[in-house]
Scaffold this active site. Structure first.
Site, PDB file in Angstrom:
ATOM      1  N   TYR A  42     -10.251  23.505  68.604  1.00 45.23           N
ATOM      2  CA  TYR A  42     -10.346  23.184  70.031  1.00 45.23           C
ATOM      3  C   TYR A  42      -8.958  23.026  70.651  1.00 45.23           C
ATOM      4  CZ  TYR A  42     -11.951  20.675  74.238  1.00 45.23           C
ATOM      5  OH  TYR A  42     -12.205  20.279  75.527  1.00 45.23           O
ATOM      6  N   SER A  68      -7.616  20.793  78.487  1.00 40.72           N
ATOM      7  CA  SER A  68      -7.886  19.501  77.853  1.00 40.72           C
ATOM      8  C   SER A  68      -6.570  18.838  77.485  1.00 40.72           C
ATOM      9  CB  SER A  68      -8.713  19.707  76.576  1.00 40.72           C
ATOM     10  OG  SER A  68      -8.771  18.518  75.805  1.00 40.72           O
TER      11      SER A  68
END
Length: 254
Positions: free
Chosen positions: A161, A147
């Protein structure tokens, strides 16, 4: 060179979003595909994707569980007769509050552990279990979906995350260096904002703010990430390993 046969491919998170687009890409090329996901509807999606010439296998697993992750690896070995040629670690989870990241001081230990297990520990376990068969064959591809939040500060990505995805990129480099001489490549893709069910949980205001910050002026599509994954699995990418490809419309350039 890739094996002169249809490749066997495991795509985690393969029943929705980016994972589904990647699974469809491999299916369209006639490869043997297994998709996994945590929802009980995963087998239904596999049936929709299947054809008489190209059946698609499914396995339901919660990758927050080590036992279920290892069971997925075992099922992959059983279905494909030893393991997979291509492992796509796409399953991911990010917790939000009203579409916004939860402040670090409010992230519970339980949530931290769950996020890290799904996004980092499960990919490690699957690599540990499935790379040995790639080594035996002298050919393999591991594609980790990271990501932008693992590459730079992203206000929409929580601390848990971001840490997990940064760790996944580090794992990618280490595995790539370890197995580069054995016909195995390991690469990561770091998508920016992609139009998926997960991103659509954000409010319209959050999405508009995110789109305005992207030089391309829009969110990406799952198919655009799938196209990069298909390249990484191809013989054309045989000399590319340890890379993290930023696919984000220009919002982050390194």
């Amino acid at each position: 060179m890739s094996p002169q046969r249809p490749l066997s491919v495991l795509v985690t998170g393969g029943a929705t979003g980016i994972g589904l687009a990647i699974a469809r890409g491999f299916i369209a090329q006639g490869h043997r595909v297994m998709i996994s996901g945590s929802r009980p509807t995963v087998p239904d999606m596999a049936r929709q994707l299947s054809s008489p010439a190209c059946p698609v296998h499914a396995h339901v697993a919660d990758l927050a569980s080590e036992a279920q992750t290892l069971a997925l690896a075992e099922e992959t070995r059983r279905v494909f007769g030893g393991g997979c040629d291509v492992l796509v670690n796409c399953a991911g989870y990010s917790q939000k509050r009203n579409g916004e990241a939860i402040p670090p001081t409010e992230v519970s230990s339980a949530d931290w552990n769950r996020i890290l297990h799904i996004n980092l520990t499960a990919p490690f376990l699957l690599c540990r279990e499935l790379i040995p068969a790639m080594r035996e064959r002298g050919w393999g591809r591991v594609i980790n979906i990271a990501s932008r939040g693992g590459r730079t500060y992203v206000p929409f990505a929580g601390a848990d995350y971001a840490a997990a995805k940064a760790g996944l990129i580090g794992l990618t480099r280490h595995l790539a260096g370890t197995y580069a001489g054995e016909g195995i490549t390991v690469n990561a893709i770091a998508p920016g904002r992609i139009d998926t069910p997960l991103s659509n949980t954000s409010s319209d205001a959050v999405k508009a703010r995110a789109a305005a910050a992207i030089p391309a002026g829009r969110f990406g599509t799952p198919e655009e990430i799938a196209a990069v994954a298909m390249f990484l699995a191809s013989d054309g990418a045989a000399y590319l390993t340890g890379a993290c490809l930023d696919v984000n419309g220009g919002v982050f350039m390194a």
